[in-house]
Design an enzyme around this catalytic site. Structure first.
Site, mmCIF file in Angstrom:
data_model
loop_
_atom_site.group_PDB
_atom_site.id
_atom_site.type_symbol
_atom_site.label_atom_id
_atom_site.label_comp_id
_atom_site.label_asym_id
_atom_site.label_seq_id
_atom_site.Cartn_x
_atom_site.Cartn_y
_atom_site.Cartn_z
ATOM 1 N N GLN A 260 8.927 -0.106 -11.426
ATOM 2 C CA GLN A 260 7.911 -0.919 -10.759
ATOM 3 C C GLN A 260 7.162 -1.816 -11.732
ATOM 4 O O GLN A 260 6.762 -2.926 -11.386
ATOM 5 C CB GLN A 260 6.925 -0.023 -10.017
ATOM 6 N N HIS A 263 8.375 -5.437 -12.188
ATOM 7 C CA HIS A 263 8.212 -6.455 -11.149
ATOM 8 C C HIS A 263 7.387 -7.642 -11.638
ATOM 9 O O HIS A 263 7.561 -8.762 -11.147
ATOM 10 C CB HIS A 263 7.534 -5.851 -9.916
ATOM 11 N N ASP A 361 13.674 0.284 -1.681
ATOM 12 C CA ASP A 361 13.753 -1.159 -1.927
ATOM 13 C C ASP A 361 15.025 -1.759 -1.356
ATOM 14 O O ASP A 361 15.049 -2.937 -0.991
ATOM 15 C CB ASP A 361 13.703 -1.440 -3.433
ATOM 16 N N HIS A 420 -16.911 -10.689 38.929
ATOM 17 C CA HIS A 420 -15.956 -9.575 38.860
ATOM 18 C C HIS A 420 -16.094 -8.690 40.106
ATOM 19 O O HIS A 420 -15.097 -8.282 40.710
ATOM 20 C CB HIS A 420 -16.216 -8.732 37.598
#
Length: 437
Positions: A260, A263, A361, A420
């Site tokens: 990681q 990255h 991944d 209403h």
């Protein structure tokens, strides 16, 4: 040479330092980027393809009369890559399809009381845009992660944009996912084109996919404009937190942390463990494995804001992890599912020694488009639901309305909404006249 040796003891830190150690790398607001992106968006919105051609030449050094990839070139991608890679991509596609098919929602169709029928149905988004960034390597795996759930959801129009030249791997992934409209356009200008449409590129209802700071800023800006498209999420730097006990394999942990960290320089990795011995062995392994990796300079920067935290026990590890709310969480303990019971905030979790984050991944089947930067507190991983909208249906019989009318009139009167109340009353009066007359 020892590249990494960051160890802290959680219980020796005061509350302020505990907060600091869990801070993500600061993402500085760059007003220059904001202004540049705003100008590109306005340009594309007003000038369409003319602006796209200008920015494509200026930023990507690419010039062509058309942005669209010919269908024959998409089909030809099948013969442009190795059989081995094609088989791997197909395996990943099958697993991702299997997992996302299982996410199809159950139909809800019930009578809440006699004569009052309520339903919840799910309809596909009409048109979506997929953005696939370029860079060091082609992110064909992201094509699978976005196109497959879009197809399963039933999205009628799928448009893919990626900077030129689009790699043969990305084209092949798009080809086997049935994407026919692919455009060689990247950056903020691609996001603007998808958001507002041009003479060539259709406007879409929602934009998916990661990108650099310009792409992220463009997604933020177009989604903030009235009648602009929705977006999946604002992707931040990748992050991984590992919880481990003394039974864990230090080489596996080191490899996961480094996977990681590579990255990018803003990535962050953290190890939580009550075992100081394991922590020391992980450090040794990190420094050994670093010698074999190519992106050393980026990894070393990422490791500067990464750390190993020594905790009191595994329960404290879980508490710290919940505070951090990681994008990826690996639990490498003797009984990882016992720890899972105490985890409340994480985007994607990997249990046991044989579940590297790399599996998620690429090819385990789960989606790798995930909330980052602590957004796991409230947000979820991308899934089938992101490509659909929930629609509510209700149908009352005349008797059902009669039975519910008193409740409706009391509630609407209490909110001082006479219109209403009247919408109910005129029907009830009609029914009374019909049956009594």
């Amino acid at each position: 040479m020892q590249y990494f040796r960051n160890i802290v003891y959680w219980n020796k830190l005061n509350s302020n330092n505990q907060k600091k150690i869990l801070l993500r790398p600061i993402l500085k607001t760059n007003y220059s980027i904001k202004n540049t992106v705003q100008k590109i968006i306005e340009d594309v919105k007003n000038k369409g393809d003319k602006a796209l051609k200008k920015y494509s030449l200026l930023l990507d050094k690419y010039q062509d009369d058309t942005f669209q990839v010919l269908q024959e070139n998409i089909s030809r991608s099948s013969s442009d890559i190795s059989r081995e890679l094609k088989e791997a991509i197909v395996t990943a596609k099958n697993n991702i399809t299997c997992f996302h098919e299982a996410q199809k929602p159950l139909k809800i169709d019930i009578e809440t009381q006699i004569g009052v029928r309520c339903q919840q149905i799910h309809l596909p988004l009409n048109s979506i845009g997929i953005y696939i960034p370029s860079g060091i390597a082609p992110l064909f795996s992201t094509v699978l992660m976005l196109a497959i759930p879009a197809q399963i959801a039933g999205c009628k129009k799928i448009i893919l944009c990626s900077p030129p030249p689009i790699s043969k791997e990305v084209l092949y992934a798009a080809y086997i996912c049935g994407i026919k409209k692919i455009f060689q356009i990247g950056g903020a200008q691609a996001i603007a084109a998808l958001a507002f449409g041009t003479e060539t590129i259709p406007k879409v209802d929602k934009i998916f996919g990661p990108g650099n700071t310009y792409v992220t800023e463009a997604k933020l800006q177009v989604s903030s404009i009235f009648n602009g498209p929705a977006i999946d999420m604002l992707a931040g730097p990748s992050e991984l937190l590992v919880i481990a006990d003394h039974f864990a394999n230090p080489d596996f942990i080191a490899a996961d942390l480094l996977s990681q960290a590579e990255h990018g320089i803003s990535s962050q990795v953290i190890l939580l463990t009550p075992s100081e011995d394991l922590a020391q062995r992980v450090i040794i392994s990190i420094n050994e494995q670093l010698k074999k990796l190519t992106r050393l300079s980026e990894i070393l920067i990422a490791l500067k804001h990464s750390t190993i935290i020594i905790t009191e026990d595994l329960l404290q590890c879980a508490k710290i992890s919940n505070i951090y709310a990681p994008e990826h969480l690996i639990i490498q303990t003797k009984s990882p599912r016992k720890i899972l019971d105490y985890i409340f905030n994480a985007s994607s979790i990997f249990l046991g020694s044989w579940s590297p984050e790399s599996a998620g991944d690429y090819a385990s089947g789960t989606n790798h488009v995930l909330p980052t930067y602590g957004k796991s507190l409230t947000n979820s991983a991308l899934g089938l639901a992101d490509f659909q909208k929930r629609v509510l249906v209700q149908e009352l019989t005349s008797q059902g309305l009669i039975n519910l009318s008193n409740t409706l009139e009391i509630l609407s009167s209490a909110e001082k909404l006479e219109g209403h109340k009247n919408a109910v009353k005129v029907r009830i009066d009609f029914l009374k006249e019909k049956y009594n007359g």
